[in-house]
Write an enzyme that holds these catalytic residues in place. Structure first.
Site, PDB file in Angstrom:
ATOM      1  N   GLY A 139       6.749  72.039  76.011  1.00 40.33           N
ATOM      2  CA  GLY A 139       6.318  70.700  75.626  1.00 40.33           C
ATOM      3  C   GLY A 139       7.132  70.194  74.454  1.00 40.33           C
ATOM      4  N   GLY A 182       3.472  65.710  70.360  1.00 38.35           N
ATOM      5  CA  GLY A 182       3.062  65.868  68.967  1.00 38.35           C
ATOM      6  C   GLY A 182       2.734  67.307  68.600  1.00 38.35           C
ATOM      7  CB  ALA A 183       0.490  69.821  70.128  1.00 42.63           C
ATOM      8  CB  SER A 224     -13.795  66.306  69.187  1.00 40.84           C
ATOM      9  OG  SER A 224     -13.448  67.120  68.099  1.00 40.84           O
ATOM     10  CE  LYS A 278      -2.935  65.488  66.731  1.00 41.63           C
ATOM     11  NZ  LYS A 278      -2.692  66.852  67.136  1.00 41.63           N
ATOM     12  CE1 TYR A 312      -9.697  71.640  70.985  1.00 44.29           C
ATOM     13  CE2 TYR A 312     -11.661  71.509  72.354  1.00 44.29           C
ATOM     14  CZ  TYR A 312     -10.844  70.968  71.377  1.00 44.29           C
ATOM     15  OH  TYR A 312     -11.160  69.777  70.792  1.00 44.29           O
ATOM     16  CB  THR A 371      -7.337  64.166  68.205  1.00 46.09           C
ATOM     17  OG1 THR A 371      -6.864  64.859  69.339  1.00 46.09           O
ATOM     18  CG2 THR A 371      -8.456  63.241  68.645  1.00 46.09           C
TER      19      THR A 371
HETATM   20  P1  NAP Z   1       1.489  64.684  73.808  1.00 47.98           P
HETATM   21  O1  NAP Z   1       2.066  64.269  72.514  1.00 47.98           O
HETATM   22  O2  NAP Z   1       0.995  63.648  74.757  1.00 47.98           O
HETATM   23  O3  NAP Z   1       2.580  65.607  74.538  1.00 47.98           O
HETATM   24  C1  NAP Z   1       2.376  66.071  75.846  1.00 47.98           C
HETATM   25  C2  NAP Z   1       3.513  67.004  76.258  1.00 47.98           C
HETATM   26  O4  NAP Z   1       3.154  67.533  77.541  1.00 47.98           O
HETATM   27  C3  NAP Z   1       4.848  66.337  76.425  1.00 47.98           C
HETATM   28  O5  NAP Z   1       5.848  67.242  76.131  1.00 47.98           O
HETATM   29  C4  NAP Z   1       4.857  65.978  77.922  1.00 47.98           C
HETATM   30  O6  NAP Z   1       6.151  65.927  78.468  1.00 47.98           O
HETATM   31  C5  NAP Z   1       4.145  67.153  78.492  1.00 47.98           C
HETATM   32  N1  NAP Z   1       3.494  66.808  79.748  1.00 47.98           N
HETATM   33  C6  NAP Z   1       2.408  66.012  79.893  1.00 47.98           C
HETATM   34  N2  NAP Z   1       2.078  65.926  81.195  1.00 47.98           N
HETATM   35  C7  NAP Z   1       2.999  66.671  81.877  1.00 47.98           C
HETATM   36  C8  NAP Z   1       3.176  66.979  83.253  1.00 47.98           C
HETATM   37  N3  NAP Z   1       2.346  66.501  84.178  1.00 47.98           N
HETATM   38  N4  NAP Z   1       4.205  67.791  83.598  1.00 47.98           N
HETATM   39  C9  NAP Z   1       5.032  68.300  82.654  1.00 47.98           C
HETATM   40  N5  NAP Z   1       4.916  68.041  81.330  1.00 47.98           N
HETATM   41  C10 NAP Z   1       3.886  67.237  80.944  1.00 47.98           C
HETATM   42  O7  NAP Z   1       0.239  65.651  73.583  1.00 47.98           O
HETATM   43  P2  NAP Z   1       0.018  66.654  72.344  1.00 47.98           P
HETATM   44  O8  NAP Z   1      -0.672  65.946  71.226  1.00 47.98           O
HETATM   45  O9  NAP Z   1       1.294  67.322  72.058  1.00 47.98           O
HETATM   46  O10 NAP Z   1      -1.060  67.678  72.945  1.00 47.98           O
HETATM   47  C11 NAP Z   1      -0.695  68.617  73.951  1.00 47.98           C
HETATM   48  C12 NAP Z   1      -1.905  69.492  74.278  1.00 47.98           C
HETATM   49  O11 NAP Z   1      -2.213  70.328  73.155  1.00 47.98           O
HETATM   50  C13 NAP Z   1      -3.175  68.681  74.554  1.00 47.98           C
HETATM   51  O12 NAP Z   1      -3.867  69.270  75.633  1.00 47.98           O
HETATM   52  C14 NAP Z   1      -3.956  68.800  73.272  1.00 47.98           C
HETATM   53  O13 NAP Z   1      -5.349  68.688  73.484  1.00 47.98           O
HETATM   54  C15 NAP Z   1      -3.589  70.203  72.833  1.00 47.98           C
HETATM   55  N6  NAP Z   1      -3.763  70.403  71.382  1.00 47.98           N
HETATM   56  C16 NAP Z   1      -4.612  71.409  70.995  1.00 47.98           C
HETATM   57  C17 NAP Z   1      -4.774  71.654  69.654  1.00 47.98           C
HETATM   58  C18 NAP Z   1      -5.696  72.764  69.222  1.00 47.98           C
HETATM   59  O14 NAP Z   1      -6.108  72.785  68.070  1.00 47.98           O
HETATM   60  N7  NAP Z   1      -6.019  73.699  70.093  1.00 47.98           N
HETATM   61  C19 NAP Z   1      -4.119  70.877  68.676  1.00 47.98           C
HETATM   62  C20 NAP Z   1      -3.253  69.881  69.112  1.00 47.98           C
HETATM   63  C21 NAP Z   1      -3.086  69.648  70.481  1.00 47.98           C
HETATM   64  P3  NAP Z   1       7.061  64.606  78.404  1.00 47.98           P
HETATM   65  O15 NAP Z   1       7.771  64.645  77.091  1.00 47.98           O
HETATM   66  O16 NAP Z   1       7.921  64.743  79.593  1.00 47.98           O
HETATM   67  O17 NAP Z   1       6.100  63.440  78.510  1.00 47.98           O
END
Ligand code: NAP
Length: 477
Positions: free
Chosen positions: A335, A338-339, A226, A275, A421, A271
């Site tokens: 997507g 959570g995000a 992180s 969450k 990022y 994270t």
């Molecule tokens: P999450 O809850 O695990 O959700 C992942 C999402 O991606 C789901 O919609 C999932 O689809 C989809 N997905 C995962 N693998 C896939 C694949 N191989 N093909 C197609 N779709 C796929 O994760 P999250 O917390 O939302 O985080 C998502 C990303 O955002 C992460 O990389 C995280 O590090 C980043 N993030 C960044 C910040 C920032 O401040 N920059 C803040 C929060 C999150 P399904 O529903 O089909 O499983």
């Protein structure tokens, strides 16, 4: 006191490295003689400018000393007469500290578990005549981390207590507030153990760890990558706030959150994948956290746990920094995790026209229905039809060139927010840039949500620009 751990192949190299450690700000050095071929111990001790510990680890204790146990103990006894401030002797050796001619640090290393009764162990080792005790154990659960931190806050004797392995990393930092010695590598990568912080880390990034300092951190799996420690510790330092922020790599959140106040923890960034767990633990949720059903910010005060979500406002703020306002803009959110949920909540509330696309259709449709958004199956959504694209999947985070939706199909002049990022430019972002879109990197969203967390915890002013300056400084360093 920061103690630089030095493993050299011969005594003169050890003396040189010890001088470098002192120059970097280490208050003591631990010389591991395991690899020495000869032992001119008086000369070596004389050459050291700081308090020094001499030790020899056998292969059974994770070391490299090739001689017999009798030879090892005999060299440690000789070291105790040669001018070293301390010798480190393993508890299992069974040799009473009274046999040594200098102060003894009695040590216990458990490379596979975090045994019960840590406090009694420490007291017993002190009672055996140790000047100080060192207990290094391996936590494999959040509860183990809590037990280590409890002992760190109330050590029954002069002690250095910390965890080994990835889950132990946070305790290497939190322990430095009360530890007899905090063990560190000379430089990143030169450690005598995995996950050892470096002397520059302890004198710089983690220098806020001191008795009475508030503790903050990020809880996740993974958490050690992180950017949070870099950013929050720099913000604390620049605003004169006595606090330290550490990464808690953990298997669950609840034990840490329940024990937080007792452990001096004032706030946690949360994270993946905790969450939702954070939302369940919180006694009070902000409307945003409650509607999203996910918490990325926990605050512990007066026996109460408050949960907030700063991802939603971060998405809107990052996009509005380019578009002026999101109201009325068409946005494709890629997507439904959570995000993405935070993004859809924030954007819908701000008046954007949101469409969601997601691999698992039912999940995407449920989210769309919840916020009156549209749903388009992955592969059928046309990226060029939107003013804004929000990439909220982890695809591309390995730098593997993967994309959930092709960025090159973004419309010229549109705005594209990539949440990932690392790497700083994903294939999706590169494609969007080539297509003439304006790309917002994940670090900018991170900056907005981190600044909001900092304001929630401290009430002190901080904006995304402050965080971006810190991140740019890190890149340049
Ligand atoms: P999450 O809850 O695990 O959700 C992942 C999402 O991606 C789901 O919609 C999932 O689809 C989809 N997905 C995962 N693998 C896939 C694949 N191989 N093909 C197609 N779709 C796929 O994760 P999250 O917390 O939302 O985080 C998502 C990303 O955002 C992460 O990389 C995280 O590090 C980043 N993030 C960044 C910040 C920032 O401040 N920059 C803040 C929060 C999150 P399904 O529903 O089909 O499983």
């Amino acid at each position: 006191m920061i103690c630089a751990c030095i493993m050299a192949s011969n005594p003169s190299e050890a003396a040189d490295l010890a001088a470098r450690a002192a120059g970097l700000g280490a208050g003591a050095v631990e010389i591991r003689g395991d690899r020495f071929g000869s032992f001119p111990l008086c000369d070596l001790a004389k050459a050291l400018r700081t308090p020094s510990v001499f030790t020899l680890r056998s292969p059974a204790a994770g070391g490299f000393f090739k001689g017999t146990e009798e030879e090892r103990i005999s060299l440690l006894l000789e070291a105790s007469r040669s001018g070293f401030s301390y010798v480190d002797v393993e508890r299992e050796s069974g040799v009473p500290p009274a046999r040594f001619s200098c102060n003894v640090i009695l040590s216990l290393h458990d490379f596979s578990s975090c045994p019960p009764g840590l406090e009694a162990l420490a007291s017993g080792m002190a009672a055996a005549g140790a000047h100080a005790v060192k207990i290094a154990v391996t936590p494999s659960s959040c509860s183990d981390v809590v037990r280590i931190m409890r002992l760190q806050r109330r050590p029954p004797c002069r002690a250095s207590v910390f965890g080994l392995g990835p889950m132990g990393f946070a305790t290497r930092i939190t322990g430095s507030a009360t530890a007899f010695m905090t063990y560190a590598s000379l430089e990143p990568g030169l450690g005598t153990a995995e996950y050892q912080p470096s002397v520059p880390d302890l004198t710089g990034k983690y220098s806020g760890a001191s008795p009475g300092a508030e503790v903050y951190g990020v809880a996740g799996r993974p958490a050690l990558h992180s950017l949070g420690p870099e950013v929050h510790n720099a913000l604390f330092r620049s605003r004169g706030i006595r606090a330290v922020y550490v990464p808690f790599e953990t298997d669950s959140l609840t034990p840490l959150a329940r024990a937080a106040e007792e452990l001096g923890i004032r706030g946690l960034s949360v994270t993946m994948p905790f969450k939702m767990e954070a939302a369940e633990i919180a006694d009070r949720l902000t409307p945003a956290a409650s509607e999203i059903g996910a918490v990325n910010t926990l605050t512990f005060e007066g026996g109460r746990i408050d949960g907030d979500n700063t991802d939603a406002s971060a998405v809107v703020d990052a996009i509005e920094s380019r578009t002026g306002a999101v109201a009325g803009l068409s946005v494709l959110v890629i997507g439904a995790g959570g995000a993405a949920r935070a993004a859809v909540f924030g954007l819908s509330k701000a008046g954007a026209r949101v469409t969601i696309t997601n691999r698992t259709e039912s999940r995407g449709r449920d989210l769309a229905a919840r916020w009156g958004a549209l749903f388009a199956a992955l592969g059928t959504a046309d990226p060029s039809a939107y003013d804004v694209l929000v990439q909220a999947t982890p695809i591309g985070s390995g730098g593997d060139g993967g994309e959930a939706v092709p960025g090159r199909r973004a419309r010229r002049g549109s705005v594209v927010l990539e949440m990932i990022y690392r790497p700083s430019v994903t294939a999706f972002m590169a494609g969007a840039l080539e297509a003439g879109a304006e790309a917002i990197p994940g670090s900018e969203m991170f900056a907005h949500q981190a600044a909001a967390q900092f304001r929630i915890w401290t009430g002190a002013p901080a904006g995304a620009a402050d965080v971006m300056r810190i991140l740019r400084g890190k890149e340049e360093a």
